[in-house]
Write an enzyme that holds these catalytic residues in place. Sequence first.
Site, PDB file in Angstrom:
ATOM      1  N   HIS A  39      11.678  33.432  27.064  1.00 50.62           N
ATOM      2  CA  HIS A  39      10.268  33.819  27.140  1.00 50.62           C
ATOM      3  C   HIS A  39       9.488  32.697  27.840  1.00 50.62           C
ATOM      4  O   HIS A  39       9.674  31.526  27.510  1.00 50.62           O
ATOM      5  CB  HIS A  39       9.707  34.067  25.728  1.00 50.62           C
ATOM      6  CG  HIS A  39       8.273  34.475  25.767  1.00 50.62           C
ATOM      7  ND1 HIS A  39       7.887  35.755  26.129  1.00 50.62           N
ATOM      8  CD2 HIS A  39       7.135  33.772  25.570  1.00 50.62           C
ATOM      9  CE1 HIS A  39       6.563  35.810  26.127  1.00 50.62           C
ATOM     10  NE2 HIS A  39       6.085  34.624  25.792  1.00 50.62           N
TER      11      HIS A  39
ATOM     12  N   ASN B  18      17.018  35.655  24.208  1.00 52.73           N
ATOM     13  CA  ASN B  18      15.983  36.008  25.187  1.00 52.73           C
ATOM     14  C   ASN B  18      15.314  34.741  25.696  1.00 52.73           C
ATOM     15  O   ASN B  18      15.190  33.765  24.959  1.00 52.73           O
ATOM     16  CB  ASN B  18      14.934  36.896  24.495  1.00 52.73           C
ATOM     17  CG  ASN B  18      13.783  37.278  25.423  1.00 52.73           C
ATOM     18  OD1 ASN B  18      13.996  37.701  26.559  1.00 52.73           O
ATOM     19  ND2 ASN B  18      12.551  37.119  24.953  1.00 52.73           N
TER      20      ASN B  18
ATOM     21  N   THR C 288      15.977  35.887  38.826  1.00 46.61           N
ATOM     22  CA  THR C 288      16.197  34.451  39.091  1.00 46.61           C
ATOM     23  C   THR C 288      16.865  33.785  37.890  1.00 46.61           C
ATOM     24  O   THR C 288      17.639  32.837  38.068  1.00 46.61           O
ATOM     25  CB  THR C 288      14.896  33.701  39.446  1.00 46.61           C
ATOM     26  OG1 THR C 288      14.005  33.729  38.331  1.00 46.61           O
ATOM     27  CG2 THR C 288      14.228  34.305  40.669  1.00 46.61           C
ATOM     28  N   ASN C 289      16.593  34.258  36.688  1.00 43.08           N
ATOM     29  CA  ASN C 289      17.287  33.696  35.523  1.00 43.08           C
ATOM     30  C   ASN C 289      18.761  34.093  35.514  1.00 43.08           C
ATOM     31  O   ASN C 289      19.614  33.296  35.137  1.00 43.08           O
ATOM     32  CB  ASN C 289      16.594  34.111  34.219  1.00 43.08           C
ATOM     33  CG  ASN C 289      15.396  33.229  33.928  1.00 43.08           C
ATOM     34  OD1 ASN C 289      15.543  32.056  33.606  1.00 43.08           O
ATOM     35  ND2 ASN C 289      14.197  33.773  34.095  1.00 43.08           N
TER      36      ASN C 289
HETATM   37  C1  GAR Z   1      10.843  35.304  33.586  1.00 40.45           C
HETATM   38  O1  GAR Z   1       9.751  34.423  33.732  1.00 40.45           O
HETATM   39  C2  GAR Z   1      11.078  35.614  32.128  1.00 40.45           C
HETATM   40  O2  GAR Z   1      10.882  34.523  31.281  1.00 40.45           O
HETATM   41  C3  GAR Z   1      10.030  36.666  31.888  1.00 40.45           C
HETATM   42  O3  GAR Z   1      10.048  37.455  33.058  1.00 40.45           O
HETATM   43  C4  GAR Z   1      10.479  36.688  34.169  1.00 40.45           C
HETATM   44  C5  GAR Z   1      11.678  37.349  34.799  1.00 40.45           C
HETATM   45  O4  GAR Z   1      12.034  36.730  36.005  1.00 40.45           O
HETATM   46  N1  GAR Z   1      10.308  37.403  30.701  1.00 40.45           N
HETATM   47  C6  GAR Z   1       9.359  37.880  29.894  1.00 40.45           C
HETATM   48  O5  GAR Z   1       8.178  37.775  30.123  1.00 40.45           O
HETATM   49  C7  GAR Z   1       9.870  38.587  28.641  1.00 40.45           C
HETATM   50  N2  GAR Z   1       8.841  38.671  27.662  1.00 40.45           N
HETATM   51  P1  GAR Z   1      13.483  36.903  36.655  1.00 40.45           P
HETATM   52  O6  GAR Z   1      13.774  38.396  36.768  1.00 40.45           O
HETATM   53  O7  GAR Z   1      13.346  36.274  38.009  1.00 40.45           O
HETATM   54  O8  GAR Z   1      14.484  36.196  35.795  1.00 40.45           O
END
Ligand code: GAR
Length: 194
Positions: free
Chosen positions: A108, A106, A13-14
């Site tokens: 977080h 990154n 989603t990011n």
């Molecule tokens: C997001 O919430 C990101 O911030 C987190 O994993 C999720 C990925 O979602 N990342 C971490 O926890 C890294 N330490 P996505 O695949 O839908 O973007």
Amino acid sequence: MKNIAVLVSGGGTNLQALIDAQNSGIINSGKINLVISNNPNAYALERAENAGIKTIVCNKKELGNEFEARLIEALEENKIDFIVLAGFMCILSKDFTSRFEKRIINVHPSLIPSFCGEGFYGLRVHQAVLDYGVKVTGATVHFVNEIPDGGEIIMQKAVEIKPDDTPESLQKRVMQEAEWKILPQSVEKVCKGE
Ligand code: GAR
């Protein structure tokens, strides 16, 4: 125009927020030209393909010691300037991070320095936040160095916790209210050289 690679592991989603920001002009100093996933089944790969972005799978389990060398090869071959970790669930070595100093960012899902570092990823972060009972959480975008979640902070945004929040509801709100906003803004900022 900076050349951007996004590294992913899951839903993406990011990554989608970055693609949307590129289409709407929020990001205009860089272009996403490569998406690398360590997980061959990541839905993020489909999002990249739908947006016409080149994808590469670097499977850590299969590659073992060669994992980072393969990442470096792909990044160099594609002349990447900036690397965005967007839900990338692998910790990178000092050898890797020092090669791309101030060129890896990154996102977080907490307000660093709380609820971060090794073992704090995905829903675990939001579970720890709720277990502790803090009233405010949020997201942080930072440069990546050899310390997990320890590099210089670029942007943060706070999100209020509601009494009936579950890790899932909190994760969703932190993404919507914070991550999907500050990640694209941070990418534009670093590409612009601000
Ligand atoms: C997001 O919430 C990101 O911030 C987190 O994993 C999720 C990925 O979602 N990342 C971490 O926890 C890294 N330490 P996505 O695949 O839908 O973007």
